[in-house]
Write a protein that holds these residues in place. Structure first.
Motif, PDB file in Angstrom:
ATOM      1  N   PHE A  55       0.839  -1.189   0.000  1.00 58.78           N
ATOM      2  CA  PHE A  55       0.000   0.000   0.000  1.00 58.78           C
ATOM      3  C   PHE A  55       0.877   1.243   0.000  1.00 58.78           C
ATOM      4  O   PHE A  55       1.901   1.291   0.676  1.00 58.78           O
ATOM      5  CB  PHE A  55      -0.906   0.041   1.237  1.00 58.78           C
ATOM      6  N   GLN A  56       0.439   2.237  -0.756  1.00 56.91           N
ATOM      7  CA  GLN A  56       1.133   3.517  -0.731  1.00 56.91           C
ATOM      8  C   GLN A  56       0.635   4.336   0.450  1.00 56.91           C
ATOM      9  O   GLN A  56      -0.563   4.531   0.606  1.00 56.91           O
ATOM     10  CB  GLN A  56       0.883   4.293  -2.031  1.00 56.91           C
ATOM     11  N   GLN A  57       1.547   4.796   1.264  1.00 58.47           N
ATOM     12  CA  GLN A  57       1.215   5.668   2.382  1.00 58.47           C
ATOM     13  C   GLN A  57       1.954   6.992   2.217  1.00 58.47           C
ATOM     14  O   GLN A  57       3.111   7.016   1.806  1.00 58.47           O
ATOM     15  CB  GLN A  57       1.587   5.018   3.719  1.00 58.47           C
ATOM     16  N   ILE A  58       1.270   8.079   2.524  1.00 56.31           N
ATOM     17  CA  ILE A  58       1.859   9.408   2.377  1.00 56.31           C
ATOM     18  C   ILE A  58       2.268   9.928   3.744  1.00 56.31           C
ATOM     19  O   ILE A  58       1.438  10.012   4.657  1.00 56.31           O
ATOM     20  CB  ILE A  58       0.862  10.378   1.709  1.00 56.31           C
ATOM     21  N   ASN A  59       3.537  10.240   3.875  1.00 61.89           N
ATOM     22  CA  ASN A  59       4.076  10.781   5.116  1.00 61.89           C
ATOM     23  C   ASN A  59       4.270  12.292   4.940  1.00 61.89           C
ATOM     24  O   ASN A  59       5.196  12.734   4.261  1.00 61.89           O
ATOM     25  CB  ASN A  59       5.404  10.102   5.454  1.00 61.89           C
ATOM     26  N   TYR A  60       3.349  13.079   5.520  1.00 64.02           N
ATOM     27  CA  TYR A  60       3.374  14.531   5.326  1.00 64.02           C
ATOM     28  C   TYR A  60       4.388  15.201   6.245  1.00 64.02           C
ATOM     29  O   TYR A  60       4.572  14.808   7.387  1.00 64.02           O
ATOM     30  CB  TYR A  60       1.986  15.127   5.589  1.00 64.02           C
TER      31      TYR A  60
END
Length: 299
Positions: A55-60
């Motif tokens: 899964f692609q996860q976005i770390n802001y």
């Protein structure tokens, strides 16, 4: 198909194995089978994705990234010395924060300050500098500086490390998508005027799917799971012509001790089917007219 629906069936009407003669629980399980299958299939897709692709996860991170800048030194950004890959951390000493709202906040500051100077706190590599930017006024009187903005974030691929881990991560993603689906449905009910235009029919779904396939084919599994979960949620709603409508009839039968007259059930289901088909035709026509290829044809 069931013999109950076949007018030429030679099975006696009082046969205990006909669906309409089965206990309430049996009928409820049969009617819910499609919904259950959709949910199981969606979970299976998510488990396969996290096992094979992840899964692609976005770390802001704080601030907004300048993803691109107009090749023109006469723009406000060019005059101020802003460069591609700069990170805007604050405007006039007000921190932008993290995630997508940071872009909205920065754009609002720029658009509401045409021809008025703003102080940008910029992170460029390891150093932090302040630049004074005076947005230009566009034809509508709003400020613009001539840059393309993007979230300041890293994309992390989260992949399972074992079959058990895949089942757990698949379940977590399944729960997240289900919650998002119900939230979207809630917004449709509470804010119908603004969200009704986002309802998509089969044509739009295929268009979105083809776009995902051309840009990131790995996302098709999650997209398929999203569609399957949406079908399950919509189908379980107590609306005529859907499985939820049939379950509502069973609930009435369980509470009242006897079923609704067949004439009423048929009228309700036929009306619901007519409205559902009408909505489907409308969505097909609207989504077809909005296809970029069709719009290009008429230009």
């Amino acid at each position: 198909g069931f013999p109950d629906d076949d007018p030429d069936s030679d099975i006696p009407a009082n046969d205990p194995n006909l669906l309409r003669n089965r206990p309430l629980l049996d009928r409820a399980i049969v009617i819910s089978a499609g919904v259950i299958a959709n949910l199981i299939f969606a979970y299976f897709l998510l488990v396969v994705q996290v096992s094979v692709i992840g899964f692609q996860q976005i770390n802001y991170h704080p601030g907004v990234t300048v993803a691109g800048i107009a090749d023109n030194l006469s723009t406000a950004a060019g005059k101020a010395g802003i460069q591609a890959n700069d990170i805007v951390l604050a405007v006039d000493n007000e921190e932008l924060g993290s995630a997508k709202p940071a872009i909205v906040k920065l754009m609002a500051e720029i658009q509401t300050h045409p021809e008025r100077p703003l102080t940008f706190k910029i992170q460029r590599g390891a150093e932090t500098i302040d630049l004074q930017v005076t947005p230009d006024a566009n034809a509508e009187g709003k400020g613009q500086i001539g840059v393309k903005l993007a979230p300041n974030a890293d994309i992390i691929i989260d992949r399972s490390i074992s079959p058990i881990d895949a089942l757990v991560k698949g379940a977590n993603e399944f729960e997240r998508v289900v919650v998002l689906t119900f939230q979207g449905l809630s917004q449709l009910v509470t804010n119908f005027g603004e969200t009704a235009t986002q309802i998509a029919g089969p044509i739009k779904i295929v268009e979105i799917g083809s776009s995902i396939a051309s840009n990131n084919i790995a996302g098709l599994l999650q997209f398929g799971a999203l569609i399957s979960i949406n079908l399950a949620v919509m189908n379980i709603l107590p609306l005529p012509a859907l499985d939820g409508g049939q379950l509502a009839f069973l609930l009435f039968e369980g509470l009242a001790g006897k079923p609704l007259p067949m004439k009423i059930q048929e009228t309700v289901m036929q009306t619901g089917l007519f409205l559902l088909l009408g909505l489907g035709v409308f969505l097909v026509i609207r989504d077809t007219a909005n296809l970029s290829s069709v719009q290009q044809f008429f230009k």
